[in-house]
Design an enzyme around this catalytic site. Structure first.
Site, PDB file in Angstrom:
ATOM      1  CG  HIS A 518      -1.781  -1.292   1.225  1.00  0.00           C
ATOM      2  ND1 HIS A 518      -2.467  -1.714   2.331  1.00  0.00           N
ATOM      3  CD2 HIS A 518      -2.010  -2.236   0.279  1.00  0.00           C
ATOM      4  CE1 HIS A 518      -3.093  -2.855   2.067  1.00  0.00           C
ATOM      5  NE2 HIS A 518      -2.824  -3.194   0.827  1.00  0.00           N
ATOM      6  CB  ILE A 519       3.700   2.443  -1.982  1.00  0.00           C
ATOM      7  CG1 ILE A 519       3.462   1.649  -3.253  1.00  0.00           C
ATOM      8  CG2 ILE A 519       4.697   1.716  -1.112  1.00  0.00           C
ATOM      9  CD1 ILE A 519       4.722   1.390  -4.033  1.00  0.00           C
TER      10      ILE A 519
END
Lengths: 591, 437
Positions: A518-519
């Protein structure tokens, strides 16, 4: 001499979730759409056919579905003073590749967003005052509201066949659902999945602690389902192979199960695989995209002219394409000016294993990617942050996603680490081990950003994207707060011991250990072209016929998993392109 | 259908040399004189081509539409579907309507040469003058002429003559006759099933000369299930186990539109029929076909499977008492999708309980699906090409026989066991290797 293809109306870079959504919606609007996918074509059968795909060595240990880092990768560093080094092995995050993209190997947790997160700067200022925002934190509003996005959250959930229980339909609280959730227009398309043992224990314990557990929305189908495109989805059987794996029986929502079958029937849609886009081409005025250039499977450079360009690759590649195509002003951390690369964030995750006595069976071999019970009591601004002095929040969950020997069998602290006594400890503990986690938002900071690496280039001769990121004091104190909550919940669940990873002050981003993919951030959306790369319609401020999708448009981190918001933003962008842009091409927001 | 009718040919090749040459005068296709002054409708003709599924054999990927070239392997060598575009040299461009009607009804080309009954003129003989006239107009006016040369049939030329004898013995060259006692929809369904849709070509059992044992509804063997090409097309009559007895007309219409229903999904060549023909039929025509099929009495039950739903099979598994190796393999490889209760899930994952393909007299299709997997057609109504992976690489003949037998005898299914020999025969027909151990 580059090969030049026949022009198309729209070229889409990447055929994962956002590429598939834009492709079908724009093809339905009558445009000729071509998608360029850097990886291979792939589908349930033969690529994820039982039993060959449930191979922990091929998928979890050797990352069968992920980006080939020997061809292209990123470089990493904690601080501007450091020299960045290439990410040579999959560790902290897992970029996908191929048709379906990360939509193949995701878990299936399918949440929305808390409304105040989309206007966090305004919200924090209103509730806690401007001084509550620490020095160096670049809070911004997103320029869009939850209410504008609601129909598109709904749309994406009905495409995925998401399982869940509404807690708030049209502002009326709905018993059994999440009391903190923002209003949704109707019930989920499918009822929640059955709770596995971890989730049962988690729900009971959190209720006893005074919290409000609810069924985490999951894009793992609880029942057979036919979506609005007519695509068929089968029910999940809790085999426990979701994250890292393609789903064997059409249960986990992916572009392949929910969109591509209908898209492939459309004569005005086509796609090419092994087409690695290296540049968005612009006209001499710098304000019009003329198409893209890609390297094909034989290593040839090919120009693809198009009337509109959509960047729908994974986060990293979208940001790099903006930088390497010189579209938008690159972010400069020294001055705080520029937008491409700005506000790079990465969700924080605390994870602890809960060990139970031999009378408590967790049976961790079974599970599903999105199944679980969660609490939102500490999500976003659902609690008073005043006494705690940090900004941000998180969702805490008791999920059960499937565990096997290659993926690692955790043991209590102090257990033997090898030999027959280790084997005995595994035997004693495996069936009685669960896991609970807190996933937290990560704020944007002046010193966390993306740019092009000055040293390293990839197999195509292009500079690698460079990440500069480390945990900041605000996030670390938030993480400690959530660590305390996790340990209290583990105790209330009746765990005999609990241990794992809780990020604390003094810790740095560990790029080796898996955390989440989850960048986000890097081409933020917003209302001000000085601090955002795209407007609220995900349209480039600088090149109006270029649209940029993905979690890279997040203005800062959110608490929930990003896919639901990424999908909703894609449907939102598609609807506005169709209804507004096509009728009058040009900037959709005037400044 | 494509290959099997050619078994006729194999038989005739053997007999051909000893048979006297039949006369070569052209038969009369008995077209009504009224056709001479009728204006045909090529748009309706295009729909007639869909109903007749011409493209199934006459169009191949990579070639112009209807230019032929589909290879139909036979023991005596391949034969090929022909170019039916209006090209004057290679296609049917020089055919008069009478020539065309003669070919469609009697299988005789303008030069007197007989086509092989792989071309289902035995069914097309039922088609009305008007439909043929429109089809002819469509082919001549709307299909682009393609100068694609036909493949030579090689060694088979001499085998065409005895077909005249076969026609004399078995071919019923009469038009469909409506039953005034039945309604319009039933008659439309009967006309389509017996004629253009040529369902009997695959679904009616064949006699010793490979002739279909019945060509219309007068015999209860019509559409009662067959065996050809390593497959076993199902019984379409009213039998409750291996037939459509428990299906509603809507279930049948849904399957024809989408390739799937609550009871079953199409496999093998029926997938192509749905993909190219039945999904494009009008709702009224699919409804008529369904209504007609639902009116067919059960075929003689002797030797057929039974079905009476029971929870006993699931109970045996859940109580841990099930020791059948076929059940173990079913749990291991099949139950993730088809579920322990054999019910599958909705339209996505086909039910095996009471599924006519599972319960067919001949288990060839069931065996073939286990060995090589299967894929539903992608249709406008249901675009997902849901696929089952192959298991022939994993299980040997005995193991496949055990799991097939378990499936045929669980959840209320009552069909005979499958032997390793039956699996071996299908495996050989499909050209699949036995897993190495």
């Amino acid at each position: 001499m580059a090969i030049r293809n026949k022009p198309v109306d729209v070229v889409i870079v990447g055929l994962g979730w956002t590429g598939a959504i834009l492709a079908i919606e724009l093809a339905k609007a009558g445009l000729e759409v071509l998608a360029l996918e850097r990886g291979e074509d792939q589908d349930t059968v033969p690529d994820w056919a039982y039993p060959k795909v449930v191979d922990e060595i091929a998928q979890s240990a050797r990352n069968g579905l992920l980006q080939n880092l020997s061809k292209t990768t990123v470089t990493l560093r904690h601080d501007q003073a450091d020299r960045a080094l290439p990410y040579r092995q999959i560790g902290s995050f897992k970029p996908g590749t191929g048709v379906g993209g990360a939509g193949i190997h995701w878990s299936g947790v399918h949440s929305r967003v808390m409304p105040e997160e989309l206007r966090l700067k305004s919200h924090v200022t209103e509730r806690y005052g401007r001084k509550f925002i620490p020095e160096g934190m670049q809070l911004q509003d997103w320029g869009i509201t939850y209410d504008e996005l609601e129909p598109h959250f709904d749309r994406f959930e009905y495409v995925c066949g998401t399982s869940g229980k509404a807690g708030n339909i049209g502002g009326v609280k709905s018993p059994g659902g999440n009391p903190f959730e923002a209003a949704r227009s109707r019930e989920f398309p499918l009822p929640p999945l059955k709770d596995p043992p971890t989730s049962v224990l988690f729900a009971k314990a959190t209720r006893e602690l005074g919290y409000n557990p609810y069924s985490l929305p999951a894009a793992n189908a609880s029942q057979p389902y036919r979506n609005p495109y007519g695509c068929d989805i089968g029910p999940c059987n809790f085999c426990g192979f979701c994250s890292d794996y393609g789903c064997i029986n059409y249960s986990k929502a992916s572009p392949q199960t929910t969109i591509l079958p209908a898209l492939r029937q459309m004569k005005n849609f086509s796609y090419k695989t092994n087409a690695h886009v290296v540049r968005v081409n612009t006209a001499s005025d710098g304000k019009t995209a003329t198409g893209v250039t890609y390297i094909d499977g034989q290593g040839r450079e090919v120009e693809q002219p198009a009337g509109m360009v959509v960047l729908a690759a994974f986060h990293l590649h979208n940001v790099r394409l903006m930088l390497s195509s010189k579209i938008g002003k690159p972010y400069d951390p020294k001055t705080g000016e520029g937008v491409i690369g700005r506000n790079f964030c990465y969700q924080v995750l605390n994870s602890i294993n809960t060990f139970f006595d031999k009378s408590t069976y967790i049976n961790p071999f079974m599970g599903s990617g999105g199944v679980g019970q969660a609490i939102d009591d500490f999500n976003a601004d659902n609690f008073d942050h005043g006494p705690h002095g940090f900004i941000g929040g998180g969702v805490i969950w008791g999920r059960q996603t499937g565990a096997g020997p290659v993926r690692g069998i955790p043991l209590p602290k102090g257990a033997p680490k090898w030999g027959s006594s280790w084997k005995q400890a595994v035997k004693d503990n495996y069936l009685h081990t669960g896991r609970i986690e807190a996933q937290m938002s990560n704020m944007a900071y002046r010193g966390a950003f993306l740019d092009l690496d000055p040293t390293y280039r990839d197999a195509y001769g292009e500079p690698l994207l460079r990440m500069t990121l480390d945990w900041q004091d605000n996030d670390l104190r938030m993480s400690e707060f959530f660590g305390d909550k996790l340990n209290a919940i583990a105790k209330a669940m009746g765990a005999t011991s609990a241990s794992g990873r809780i990020i604390k002050r003094g810790d740095h981003w560990d790029t080796r250990a898996y955390q989440s993919t989850h960048i986000n951030g890097g081409t933020s959306m917003g209302a001000d072209p000085k601090t955002s790369a795209v407007n609220k319609y995900l349209q480039s401020w600088d090149v109006p016929n270029l649209f940029v999708l993905g979690a890279n448009v997040f203005t800062h981190g959110i608490c929930y998993n990003p896919t639901g918001l990424v999908g909703a933003l894609a449907y939102w962008a598609a609807a506005n392109i169709r209804d507004t842009y096509l009728k009058s091409p040009g900037p959709m927001v005037r400044t | 259908m494509k290959r099997a009718a050619l078994l006729v040919l194999a038989l005739l090749v053997a007999a051909g040399a000893a048979v006297a040459v039949t006369g070569r005068s052209l038969p009369d296709p008995k077209v009504s004189p009224a056709i001479a002054t009728r204006t045909p409708d090529p748009r309706h003709g295009a729909y007639v081509a869909v109903l007749g599924d011409c493209a199934a054999c006459h169009s191949v990927p990579g070639s112009p539409d209807l230019a032929g070239g589909l290879a139909l392997p036979t023991p005596a060598g391949p034969v090929w579907s022909s170019n039916i575009t209006p090209d004057k040299v290679h296609g049917i461009g020089v055919y008069s309507f009478t020539d065309f009607a003669r070919l469609m009804r009697q299988g005789v080309r303008p030069n007197g040469e007989r086509v092989l009954p792989a071309m289902p003129y035995t069914a097309y003989a039922k088609v009305s003058d008007e439909d043929l006239h429109d089809l002819y107009a469509y082919l001549m006016q709307a299909v682009p002429a393609a100068p694609t040369a036909n493949h030579a049939d090689g060694v088979l030329w001499f085998a065409r003559w005895p077909i005249g004898l076969w026609n004399k013995a078995f071919h019923d060259d009469s038009r469909f006759a409506a039953d005034p006692a039945k309604g319009a929809s039933w008659n439309r369904g009967a006309y389509l099933v017996q004629g253009l849709a040529h369902c009997g070509t695959c679904h009616t059992p064949r006699g010793p000369a490979f002739q279909e044992k019945a060509l219309d509804g007068r015999s209860d063997l019509f559409l009662s299930g067959a065996r050809l090409d390593g497959a076993s097309p199902i019984n379409l009559r009213g039998n409750t186990a291996d037939g459509l007895g428990r299906w509603s007309a809507d279930d049948i219409a849904e399957l024809l539109a989408s390739g799937r229903s609550a009871h079953s999904a199409v496999v093998g060549q029926m997938g192509e029929v749905v993909a190219h023909s039945t999904q494009f039929m009008t709702d009224a025509d699919r409804g008529a076909i369904a209504a007609y099929l639902k009116s067919l009495s059960p075929a003689p039950e002797s030797g057929r499977a039974t079905f009476a739903a029971t929870a006993a099979s699931l109970d045996a598994v859940m109580s841990g008492k099930q020791t059948d190796p076929g059940a173990l393999r079913f749990m291991n490889s099949c139950s993730a999708c088809h579920r322990l209760n054999g019910d599958g899930a909705g339209r996505a994952l086909p039910s095996l309980a009471g599924n006519p393909t599972v319960l067919a007299q001949h288990p060839d299709t069931l065996i073939a699906v286990i060995l090589k997997g299967a894929r539903m057609p992608s249709t406008a109504a249901a675009p997902s090409p849901m696929a089952m992976p192959p298991f022939g690489w994993r299980y040997d003949d005995r193991e496949v026989a055990e799991v097939a037998s378990y499936v045929r005898q669980s959840w209320g299914n009552g069909a005979p066991s499958v032997s390793a020999g039956q699996v071996r025969a299908v495996r050989r027909a499909l050209g699949l290797a036995t897993p190495g151990r």
